[in-house]
Design an enzyme around this catalytic site. Structure first.
Site, mmCIF file in Angstrom:
data_model
loop_
_atom_site.group_PDB
_atom_site.id
_atom_site.type_symbol
_atom_site.label_atom_id
_atom_site.label_comp_id
_atom_site.label_asym_id
_atom_site.label_seq_id
_atom_site.Cartn_x
_atom_site.Cartn_y
_atom_site.Cartn_z
ATOM 1 N N ARG A 158 0.837 -1.204 0.000
ATOM 2 C CA ARG A 158 0.000 0.000 0.000
ATOM 3 C C ARG A 158 0.878 1.264 0.000
ATOM 4 N NH1 ARG A 158 -0.514 4.691 2.604
ATOM 5 N NH2 ARG A 158 -0.158 3.643 4.597
ATOM 6 N N ASP A 159 1.563 1.510 1.084
ATOM 7 C CA ASP A 159 2.388 2.727 1.168
ATOM 8 C C ASP A 159 3.418 2.721 0.039
ATOM 9 O OD1 ASP A 159 3.281 5.121 2.154
ATOM 10 O OD2 ASP A 159 3.883 4.377 4.111
ATOM 11 N N HIS A 166 5.692 3.856 12.561
ATOM 12 C CA HIS A 166 5.864 3.819 11.092
ATOM 13 C C HIS A 166 6.920 4.851 10.697
ATOM 14 C CE1 HIS A 166 3.669 3.931 6.983
ATOM 15 N NE2 HIS A 166 4.423 5.012 6.930
ATOM 16 N N HIS A 203 9.852 6.368 7.949
ATOM 17 C CA HIS A 203 10.449 6.433 6.611
ATOM 18 C C HIS A 203 11.930 6.744 6.787
ATOM 19 C CE1 HIS A 203 6.978 6.296 3.813
ATOM 20 N NE2 HIS A 203 6.346 6.452 4.960
ATOM 21 N N CYS A 258 4.773 9.087 0.496
ATOM 22 C CA CYS A 258 3.459 9.683 0.269
ATOM 23 C C CYS A 258 3.521 10.617 -0.937
ATOM 24 C CB CYS A 258 3.031 10.470 1.496
ATOM 25 S SG CYS A 258 1.513 11.397 1.230
ATOM 26 N N ASN A 296 9.760 3.633 3.117
ATOM 27 C CA ASN A 296 9.664 3.181 4.502
ATOM 28 C C ASN A 296 10.960 2.485 4.897
ATOM 29 O OD1 ASN A 296 6.674 2.841 3.333
ATOM 30 N ND2 ASN A 296 6.580 3.139 5.539
HETATM 31 N N1 COA Z 1 -13.270 4.722 -3.389
HETATM 32 C C1 COA Z 1 -13.514 4.916 -4.706
HETATM 33 N N2 COA Z 1 -13.737 6.122 -5.247
HETATM 34 C C2 COA Z 1 -13.748 7.164 -4.405
HETATM 35 C C3 COA Z 1 -13.521 7.036 -3.036
HETATM 36 C C4 COA Z 1 -13.278 5.738 -2.536
HETATM 37 N N3 COA Z 1 -13.020 5.520 -1.258
HETATM 38 N N4 COA Z 1 -13.597 8.255 -2.479
HETATM 39 C C5 COA Z 1 -13.845 9.135 -3.451
HETATM 40 N N5 COA Z 1 -13.939 8.478 -4.634
HETATM 41 C C6 COA Z 1 -14.161 9.028 -5.965
HETATM 42 C C7 COA Z 1 -15.364 9.911 -6.048
HETATM 43 O O1 COA Z 1 -16.506 9.123 -6.270
HETATM 44 C C8 COA Z 1 -14.997 10.775 -7.239
HETATM 45 O O2 COA Z 1 -15.203 10.045 -8.428
HETATM 46 P P1 COA Z 1 -15.953 10.729 -9.658
HETATM 47 O O3 COA Z 1 -15.127 11.939 -9.989
HETATM 48 O O4 COA Z 1 -15.904 9.666 -10.712
HETATM 49 O O5 COA Z 1 -17.286 11.053 -9.151
HETATM 50 C C9 COA Z 1 -13.495 10.958 -7.099
HETATM 51 O O6 COA Z 1 -13.064 9.879 -6.290
HETATM 52 C C10 COA Z 1 -13.061 12.233 -6.436
HETATM 53 O O7 COA Z 1 -13.922 12.454 -5.409
HETATM 54 P P2 COA Z 1 -14.122 13.887 -4.789
HETATM 55 O O8 COA Z 1 -15.490 13.951 -4.277
HETATM 56 O O9 COA Z 1 -13.624 14.922 -5.714
HETATM 57 O O10 COA Z 1 -13.142 13.849 -3.638
HETATM 58 P P3 COA Z 1 -13.442 13.202 -2.292
HETATM 59 O O11 COA Z 1 -13.307 14.308 -1.344
HETATM 60 O O12 COA Z 1 -14.629 12.369 -2.304
HETATM 61 O O13 COA Z 1 -12.260 12.179 -2.183
HETATM 62 C C11 COA Z 1 -10.271 11.348 -1.308
HETATM 63 C C12 COA Z 1 -11.120 12.549 -1.565
HETATM 64 C C13 COA Z 1 -9.212 11.720 -0.328
HETATM 65 C C14 COA Z 1 -11.089 10.193 -0.765
HETATM 66 C C15 COA Z 1 -9.656 10.884 -2.641
HETATM 67 O O14 COA Z 1 -8.993 11.966 -3.226
HETATM 68 C C16 COA Z 1 -8.657 9.788 -2.414
HETATM 69 O O15 COA Z 1 -9.029 8.626 -2.345
HETATM 70 N N6 COA Z 1 -7.373 10.129 -2.352
HETATM 71 C C17 COA Z 1 -6.283 9.197 -2.077
HETATM 72 C C18 COA Z 1 -5.625 9.555 -0.768
HETATM 73 C C19 COA Z 1 -4.497 8.626 -0.494
HETATM 74 O O16 COA Z 1 -4.600 7.419 -0.621
HETATM 75 N N7 COA Z 1 -3.334 9.197 -0.129
HETATM 76 C C20 COA Z 1 -2.163 8.478 0.143
HETATM 77 C C21 COA Z 1 -2.283 7.645 1.366
HETATM 78 S S1 COA Z 1 -2.085 8.503 2.873
HETATM 79 ZN ZN ZN Z 2 4.244 6.168 5.218
#
Ligand code: COA
Ligand code: ZN
Length: 325
Positions: free
Chosen positions: A20-21, A213, A215, A246, A255
């Site tokens: 994942r990370d 955790h 890095h 990240c 990590n």
């Molecule tokens: N699973 C699947 N799709 C998801 C989702 C989830 N958990 N959460 C949001 N989405 C989708 C929304 O449906 C939207 O899709 P669409 O444009 O086709 O409608 C799109 O992602 C963007 O959603 P939006 O509403 O603009 O943003 P949000 O505020 O709902 O989502 C996050 C924000 C943070 C959930 C999203 O940007 C994300 O998953 N980011 C990844 C963060 C991450 O993993 N960072 C590194 C690890 S720490």
């Molecule tokens: Zn990390």
């Protein structure tokens, strides 16, 4: 007398987060079948917990767009906890449906990093994660919270320990999280700081599962890990090959490397329950899958007593040296 230098068989658990990370940060899409094989190899090698994937937006993290298939098709080894990162209720429902053992909720102790990474204030994240925790409780699935930037934020600088502990309190005491992971997202932690935070956490929540955790961004990963052991921590996130970082944290890198950590802890007499050879075999598969070299050192250098062949001209050199009397 026990000290960190003599583990005396003390149990230390590896929580493998490379899938994942690690993979979230890679440009290459590792084929789903290879991800499943790698998770299976990590189970067989003896990881205590594996963060299998993240149920996040496929646009945000395309590398993990196959989360459902991976979580459903891995071979589950009894006793291993299969965890998944979830940022919101939608992710939680997907993770529960795919039979995750644990939801790893993610939020940052730093407001700026939380906004950059999750596009919410910390308050908004907490409100959303409260709903996630309620869903998990209904489904009988465990909740762990990974708090990013507990040892510093690349945009704000110091993050006060009181801020970190206040958020821990809200997650543990208000939300009933079973575990907390204190994350050094961008390698800003240093040993005395680690000791103080781990001691404070342990003193306040002796019964809550604590994971740390690190890095290795500034070369302090293993030193921080030993400091955390000294302060009472016994569960560590680490990633195969040292994958990771990240995408929303400037200058982030991998990590602490799982096989380097297991190698070091075994020499010091700790019991990680991990088969180092099997872990190294899994790590060796990564460069071909992601298309670049990795920071892990043991795979390149060999274990401490893995011998290297003598040079081809060794006998001639010896004869010449002896001839010189
Ligand atoms: N699973 C699947 N799709 C998801 C989702 C989830 N958990 N959460 C949001 N989405 C989708 C929304 O449906 C939207 O899709 P669409 O444009 O086709 O409608 C799109 O992602 C963007 O959603 P939006 O509403 O603009 O943003 P949000 O505020 O709902 O989502 C996050 C924000 C943070 C959930 C999203 O940007 C994300 O998953 N980011 C990844 C963060 C991450 O993993 N960072 C590194 C690890 S720490
Ligand atoms: Zn990390």
């Amino acid at each position: 007398m026990s000290s960190i230098w003599h583990g005396e068989g003390r149990r230390v658990r590896l929580c493998e987060v490379g899938m994942r990370d690690g993979l979230q940060n890679e440009a290459a899409f590792v084929p789903t079948a290879d991800k499943i094989d790698l998770v299976d190899a990590l189970s067989q090698a003896g990881a205590a917990k594996i963060e299998v994937t993240a149920f996040v937006s496929a646009q945000a993290i395309p590398a993990l767009r196959d989360a459902e298939v991976v979580m459903r098709e891995i071979r589950r080894r009894p006793g291993v906890v299969y965890s998944a990162l979830v940022p919101n209720v939608r992710g939680a429902q997907r993770a529960i449906d795919a039979r995750s053992d644990e939801l790893n909720l993610v939020m940052s102790a730093s407001e700026s990093h939380n906004l950059a990474n999750l596009r919410m204030t910390r308050g908004q994240s907490f409100a959303a994660l409260s709903q996630v925790a309620a869903l998990a409780r209904e489904a009988g699935v465990a909740v762990n919270v990974s708090l990013s930037c507990c040892f510093g934020c690349p945009m704000e600088g110091e993050v006060p320990a009181t801020t970190v502990l206040d958020w821990c309190e809200r997650f543990v005491d208000e939300l009933g999280a079973q575990g907390v992971t204190l994350c050094d997202t961008t390698g800003m932690a240093y040993p005395p700081q680690v000791q103080a935070l781990v001691r404070d956490f342990r003193a306040r929540w002796p019964a809550t599962a604590l994971t740390v955790h690190f890095h290795d961004t500034r070369g302090l990963g293993l030193a921080n890990l030993l400091a955390a052991i000294d302060a009472g921590a016994d569960c560590f996130d680490a990633s195969l090959g040292g994958l990771g970082g990240c995408p929303y944290a400037p200058g982030a890198s991998g990590n602490v490397c799982s096989e380097d950590m297991v190698h070091a802890l075994a020499l010091m007499g700790y019991d990680t329950g991990v088969d180092l050879h099997a872990l190294m075999n899994a790590a060796e598969r990564l460069p071909a899958l992601i298309g670049h070299d990795l920071p892990g050192q043991i795979v390149k250098a060999g274990r401490r007593l893995d011998l290297h062949p003598l040079p081809d001209d060794f006998e001639a050199t010896r004869a010449r040296a002896l001839g010189r009397g």
